[in-house]
Design a protein around this motif. Structure first.
Motif, PDB file in Angstrom:
ATOM      1  N   UNK A 263     -11.672 -24.690 -11.693  1.00 42.75           N
ATOM      2  CA  UNK A 263     -11.936 -23.757 -12.234  1.00 42.75           C
ATOM      3  C   UNK A 263     -12.903 -22.585 -12.324  1.00 42.75           C
ATOM      4  N   UNK A 264     -14.094 -23.029 -12.613  1.00 36.79           N
ATOM      5  CA  UNK A 264     -15.495 -22.107 -12.940  1.00 36.79           C
ATOM      6  C   UNK A 264     -15.354 -21.507 -11.134  1.00 36.79           C
ATOM      7  N   UNK A 265     -15.026 -19.882 -11.344  1.00 37.36           N
ATOM      8  CA  UNK A 265     -15.381 -19.602 -10.317  1.00 37.36           C
ATOM      9  C   UNK A 265     -15.369 -17.789 -10.355  1.00 37.36           C
ATOM     10  N   UNK A 266     -15.920 -17.130 -10.112  1.00 32.96           N
ATOM     11  CA  UNK A 266     -16.145 -15.642  -9.844  1.00 32.96           C
ATOM     12  C   UNK A 266     -15.882 -15.242  -9.614  1.00 32.96           C
ATOM     13  N   UNK A 267     -15.363 -14.178 -10.250  1.00 31.49           N
ATOM     14  CA  UNK A 267     -13.850 -13.073 -10.957  1.00 31.49           C
ATOM     15  C   UNK A 267     -14.040 -12.134  -9.533  1.00 31.49           C
ATOM     16  N   UNK A 268     -15.356 -12.365  -8.912  1.00 30.55           N
ATOM     17  CA  UNK A 268     -14.963 -11.118  -7.704  1.00 30.55           C
ATOM     18  C   UNK A 268     -14.852 -11.683  -7.151  1.00 30.55           C
ATOM     19  N   UNK A 269     -14.810 -12.426  -6.125  1.00 27.41           N
ATOM     20  CA  UNK A 269     -14.430 -13.597  -5.254  1.00 27.41           C
ATOM     21  C   UNK A 269     -12.824 -13.688  -5.589  1.00 27.41           C
ATOM     22  N   UNK A 270     -12.306 -13.578  -3.934  1.00 24.15           N
ATOM     23  CA  UNK A 270     -11.042 -13.565  -4.157  1.00 24.15           C
ATOM     24  C   UNK A 270     -10.259 -15.238  -4.441  1.00 24.15           C
ATOM     25  N   UNK A 271      -9.120 -15.079  -4.718  1.00 24.25           N
ATOM     26  CA  UNK A 271      -8.358 -16.671  -4.868  1.00 24.25           C
ATOM     27  C   UNK A 271      -8.938 -17.099  -3.871  1.00 24.25           C
TER      28      UNK A 271
END
Length: 276
Positions: free
Chosen positions: A210-218
């Protein structure tokens, strides 16, 4: 040729409790800076908070607890550091001696993180420990946790009493806020885990976090012993490899598994992040 789908043992795990597998944890060097009144108070915090946290983390298969190579210099109280804890003689002498041995091992034995800065991703601003954060070194436990999407382990300190530590991160030419998990109590594991996990036999572990950077693609994370990598959810292709180069055969195995399970992966991502 027998399909990998038939020979792999697969299982879906929703980790409501327990410790994440193969995670990087970083001891917070700024959470131990002389805040305790005496050793008795420090040992009480160890007994109730820090040592149970460390025990829980070590129960995870493959978890690594990193620290700064000067962590042994951290001050406990009144000039007493982890490296010069005096011997105490009272009714708890045996327990305190055991604490001292554990702390000495924790502080002086590796692994130690490298004092090098990632050129692509940097912490630009800290939104916690505001009275002290200007003294943070450029490379520290928090920047390392951001680089590896790891977690922080803090000693009991009023500045680190929140489960999320917010920072502003620059990735290439973009900036965004990111929250680092901060563990200071064993009750941290009582909450629902923000992760979905699959296993492929005994060889691979697949994770959507859940805790990911938004600038990486899914994407989804894959680990196998000393190997780790990130694969894109859109097509199952390798997005970013770890320090150890993946063999083409390993990549092919993950891609084949993805083709069978891509809908499950996308559904898990949607549940944790919202629709793709």
């Amino acid at each position: 040729m027998t399909s990998l789908r038939l020979i792999w043992t697969e299982c879906w795990e929703s980790e409501l409790k327990g410790v994440r597998k193969k995670m990087d944890y970083y001891l917070n060097e700024y959470s131990l800076r002389g805040q305790f009144n005496d050793l008795d108070e420090f040992y009480t915090s160890l007994r109730e908070y820090t040592l149970p946290v460390l025990k829980k983390v070590r129960e995870g298969n493959g978890n690594i607890i990193w620290k700064r190579d000067t962590f042994w210099q951290s001050e406990i109280c009144n000039g007493v550091s982890l490296g010069n804890i005096p011997q105490k003689k009272n009714e708890r002498s045996g327990e305190y001696a055991a604490f001292k041995i554990q702390l000495t091992k924790l502080a002086r034995e590796g692994p130690f993180w490298e004092n090098t800065e990632d050129e692509k991703i940097r912490v630009k601003e800290y939104y916690f420990d505001l009275e002290y954060c200007e003294k943070f070194d450029t490379v520290n436990c928090f920047s390392k946790a951001v680089e590896t999407e790891g977690k922080i382990i803090s000693f009991l300190h009023q500045a680190y009493g929140e489960e999320k530590l917010s920072v502003r991160v620059q990735y290439l030419n973009r900036e965004e806020e990111y929250k680092i998990d901060n563990i200071f109590t064993p009750h941290w594991w009582d909450k629902e885990a923000e992760i979905r996990t699959w296993r492929i036999g005994q060889k691979y572990m697949i994770e959507i976090r859940a805790n990911e950077f938004d600038f990486h693609p899914p994407h989804f994370h894959v680990s196998s012993n000393e190997f780790s990598a990130v694969f894109k959810l859109s097509d199952g292709k390798l997005y970013a490899g770890g320090k150890k180069r993946w063999h083409p055969q390993m990549i092919s195995e993950i891609e084949e598994w993805y083709r069978v399970h891509k809908e499950e992966l996308k559904e898990a991502w949607d549940n944790l992040h919202g629709n793709l």
